[in-house]
Design an enzyme around this catalytic site. Structure first.
Site, PDB file in Angstrom:
ATOM      1  N   LYS A  58      24.625  28.422  76.763  1.00 16.15           N
ATOM      2  CA  LYS A  58      24.910  29.604  75.602  1.00 16.15           C
ATOM      3  C   LYS A  58      24.267  30.955  76.329  1.00 16.15           C
ATOM      4  O   LYS A  58      24.620  32.123  76.142  1.00 16.15           O
ATOM      5  CB  LYS A  58      24.473  29.615  74.293  1.00 16.15           C
ATOM      6  N   GLY A  59      23.121  30.506  77.104  1.00 10.18           N
ATOM      7  CA  GLY A  59      22.428  31.648  77.557  1.00 10.18           C
ATOM      8  C   GLY A  59      22.923  32.734  78.345  1.00 10.18           C
ATOM      9  O   GLY A  59      22.527  33.935  78.216  1.00 10.18           O
TER      10      GLY A  59
ATOM     11  N   LYS B 120      13.308  32.474  88.640  1.00  8.81           N
ATOM     12  CA  LYS B 120      11.930  32.176  88.560  1.00  8.81           C
ATOM     13  C   LYS B 120      11.340  31.205  89.607  1.00  8.81           C
ATOM     14  O   LYS B 120      11.183  29.978  89.342  1.00  8.81           O
ATOM     15  CB  LYS B 120      11.590  31.545  87.306  1.00  8.81           C
TER      16      LYS B 120
ATOM     17  N   GLU C  55      24.972  32.011  85.310  1.00  6.34           N
ATOM     18  CA  GLU C  55      23.838  31.393  84.566  1.00  6.34           C
ATOM     19  C   GLU C  55      22.895  32.567  84.190  1.00  6.34           C
ATOM     20  O   GLU C  55      22.591  33.558  84.893  1.00  6.34           O
ATOM     21  CB  GLU C  55      23.230  30.346  85.578  1.00  6.34           C
TER      22      GLU C  55
ATOM     23  N   ASP D 291      17.062  32.522  74.976  1.00  6.89           N
ATOM     24  CA  ASP D 291      16.407  31.947  73.629  1.00  6.89           C
ATOM     25  C   ASP D 291      15.415  31.149  73.591  1.00  6.89           C
ATOM     26  O   ASP D 291      14.703  30.690  74.557  1.00  6.89           O
ATOM     27  CB  ASP D 291      17.637  31.321  72.882  1.00  6.89           C
TER      28      ASP D 291
ATOM     29  N   ASP E 287      15.400  28.076  86.868  1.00  8.39           N
ATOM     30  CA  ASP E 287      13.911  27.644  86.602  1.00  8.39           C
ATOM     31  C   ASP E 287      13.472  26.627  87.533  1.00  8.39           C
ATOM     32  O   ASP E 287      13.283  26.933  88.518  1.00  8.39           O
ATOM     33  CB  ASP E 287      13.975  27.401  85.077  1.00  8.39           C
TER      34      ASP E 287
END
Length: 178
Positions: A42-43, A130, A98, A158, A102
């Site tokens: 969902k991000g 990141k 996306e 989130d 990470d």
């Protein structure tokens, strides 16, 4: 600013400007070709929607959901596809959209999976990168911002399904998730 956000890392205005630039770059790279934009739910939904509006040419939209996090702040390392694409991507140019790269675990798996479906090309557009947290090498073709190792929320990102609606990217206060 919500009282759970320590600082605004990327403002709403900075987001708008960079997303427009990425849309222009993708439009130029795929001039005259069809593109399937794949939103990683969902991000990425906020970034995906804004990015799609800035891409010219013939674009179709699809959605996939996979997770290696659950309700944790740390990747489990096990990737699960929760919702697959609605249409085949064989012979098509795919741009995976996306929110954040990470550890790279989820995206490495997802990109490999989509390439195995015989797409013409598979590229990655990530709002945030990141690199300090990377465990698996993932090439980001269209990068919004490189950020330090902060836990961030907003603009689709989130913590435990909260704070996605914030119009900026902010650093979450540690006491919220510890």
């Amino acid at each position: 600013m919500l009282d759970v956000v320590k600082e605004v890392l990327i403002s709403e205005e900075e987001l708008k400007q960079r997303v427009a630039e990425l849309g222009k770059q993708i439009s130029e790279d795929y001039r005259g070709e069809d593109v399937v934009l794949v939103c990683v739910l969902k991000g990425a939904v906020m970034f995906f929607s804004d990015l799609a509006r800035h891409i010219t040419g013939n674009v179709t939209l699809d959605f996939i959901s996979c997770s290696s996090y659950g309700s944790s702040t740390v990747s489990s390392g096990v990737v699960r596809i929760l919702k697959d694409l609605d249409r085949p991507v064989e012979g098509k140019n795919v741009v995976v959209v996306e929110d954040i790269v990470d550890t790279g675990t989820t995206l490495h798996y997802l990109l490999k999976n989509l390439k195995s479906r015989n797409a013409k090309s598979v590229r990655l557009a990530a709002l945030l990168n990141k690199p300090d947290r990377r465990k698996v090498d993932v090439h980001v073709d269209y990068q919004g911002f490189v950020i330090p190792d902060y836990f961030v929320v907003g603009y689709g990102l989130d913590y435990d399904e909260k704070y996605r609606q914030l119009p900026y990217v902010g650093v979450l206060k540690e006491e919220v998730y510890q």
